[in-house]
Design a protein around this motif. Structure first.
Motif, short mmCIF file in Angstrom:
data_model
loop_
_atom_site.label_atom_id
_atom_site.label_comp_id
_atom_site.label_asym_id
_atom_site.label_seq_id
_atom_site.Cartn_x
_atom_site.Cartn_y
_atom_site.Cartn_z
N ASN A 1 23.32 -17.41 30.25
CA ASN A 1 22.50 -17.47 31.23
C ASN A 1 23.32 -17.85 32.55
OD1 ASN A 1 19.79 -16.78 30.61
ND2 ASN A 1 19.26 -18.63 29.63
N GLU B 1 19.53 -14.54 33.58
CA GLU B 1 18.22 -14.42 32.75
C GLU B 1 17.82 -12.84 32.78
OE1 GLU B 1 14.11 -16.40 31.63
OE2 GLU B 1 14.49 -16.08 33.64
N GLY B 2 17.39 -12.39 31.37
CA GLY B 2 17.28 -10.95 31.40
C GLY B 2 17.88 -10.35 30.30
N VAL C 1 19.10 -10.31 25.08
CA VAL C 1 17.92 -10.57 26.16
C VAL C 1 18.07 -12.12 26.14
CG1 VAL C 1 15.78 -10.56 26.78
CG2 VAL C 1 16.56 -8.46 25.67
N THR C 2 18.19 -12.59 27.24
CA THR C 2 18.15 -14.24 27.54
C THR C 2 17.01 -14.47 28.20
OG1 THR C 2 19.69 -14.33 29.23
CG2 THR C 2 20.63 -14.44 26.90
N THR C 3 16.46 -15.73 28.17
CA THR C 3 15.27 -16.29 28.58
C THR C 3 15.37 -17.84 29.03
OG1 THR C 3 12.99 -16.33 29.08
CG2 THR C 3 13.65 -16.16 26.74
N TRP C 4 15.05 -18.46 29.86
CA TRP C 4 14.97 -20.06 30.08
C TRP C 4 13.82 -20.46 29.41
CZ3 TRP C 4 19.19 -22.44 31.71
CH2 TRP C 4 20.22 -21.61 32.37
N LEU C 5 12.93 -19.63 28.95
CA LEU C 5 11.73 -19.91 28.05
C LEU C 5 12.05 -20.45 26.61
CD1 LEU C 5 9.22 -17.23 29.67
CD2 LEU C 5 9.59 -19.54 30.59
N LEU C 6 12.82 -20.03 26.06
CA LEU C 6 13.29 -20.20 24.87
C LEU C 6 14.13 -21.43 24.74
CD1 LEU C 6 13.57 -16.72 22.99
CD2 LEU C 6 11.67 -18.38 22.88
N PHE D 1 17.71 -20.05 24.38
CA PHE D 1 17.80 -18.84 25.23
C PHE D 1 18.04 -17.63 25.06
CE2 PHE D 1 20.30 -23.06 26.80
CZ PHE D 1 19.39 -23.31 27.70
N ALA E 1 16.73 -14.17 23.36
CA ALA E 1 15.39 -13.75 22.64
C ALA E 1 15.78 -12.86 21.72
CB ALA E 1 14.57 -13.29 23.97
N GLY F 1 23.67 -18.96 24.30
CA GLY F 1 22.57 -18.54 25.28
C GLY F 1 22.86 -19.06 26.78
#
Length: 146
Positions: free
Chosen positions: A128, A133-134, A67-72, A75, A77, A124
């Motif tokens: 991405n 993402e996701g 699981v990846t996210t731009w919020l971390l 990247f 999670a 990460g």
């Protein structure tokens, strides 16, 4: 026999057998334990190069979820392999084993300036860029020299 193709940034590590795993999306058939795998760079192009001779042997195939996210900042999670979530330190070790150590990515566009040593960041950023993402569900294929 199953064949896998790698981006140029991973070719030296695959050839040197320091990268002995790959994460791939589900498909009709992946390598099976005990089966030889062919490892290439640029497969299906005129620049195709076989990276390892003799062919390595698949030792394990396990389900993986990333699981990846731009919020971390880094990247990634979470990474879950065969139902077991990896701890923060294990994620860094996994990213190194998968070819994302800073000393290995060279001038790759994923190299982070000012955060030397974070394989997790490199992985990460790569995930991405390549997968968005996701959640990514797939298989972790591992091999050893023949």
């Amino acid at each position: 026999m199953v064949a896998y193709s790698f981006k140029a940034m991973f070719a030296p590590q695959v050839s040197a057998l320091t990268k002995r795993q790959t994460v791939r999306a589900d498909r009709k058939r992946h390598a099976r334990p005990g089966e030889a795998v062919q490892l290439f760079q640029g497969m299906r192009t005129r620049h195709c190069v076989k990276l390892v001779n003799p062919d390595p042997i698949c030792i394990r195939v396990r389900p993986i979820a990333i699981v990846t996210t731009w919020l971390l900042e880094e990247f990634i999670a979470s990474i879950v392999i065969d139902g077991r979530p990896l701890h923060r330190d294990e994620i860094e070790a996994f990213a190194v084993a998968d070819g994302f150590a800073v000393e290995h990515v060279g001038d790759c566009r994923m190299k982070q300036i000012g955060r030397a040593g974070s394989a997790r960041w490199n992985m990460g950023a790569f995930w991405n860029a390549e997968h968005g993402e996701g959640l990514f569900d797939g298989q972790l294929i591992e091999w050893e020299p023949a």
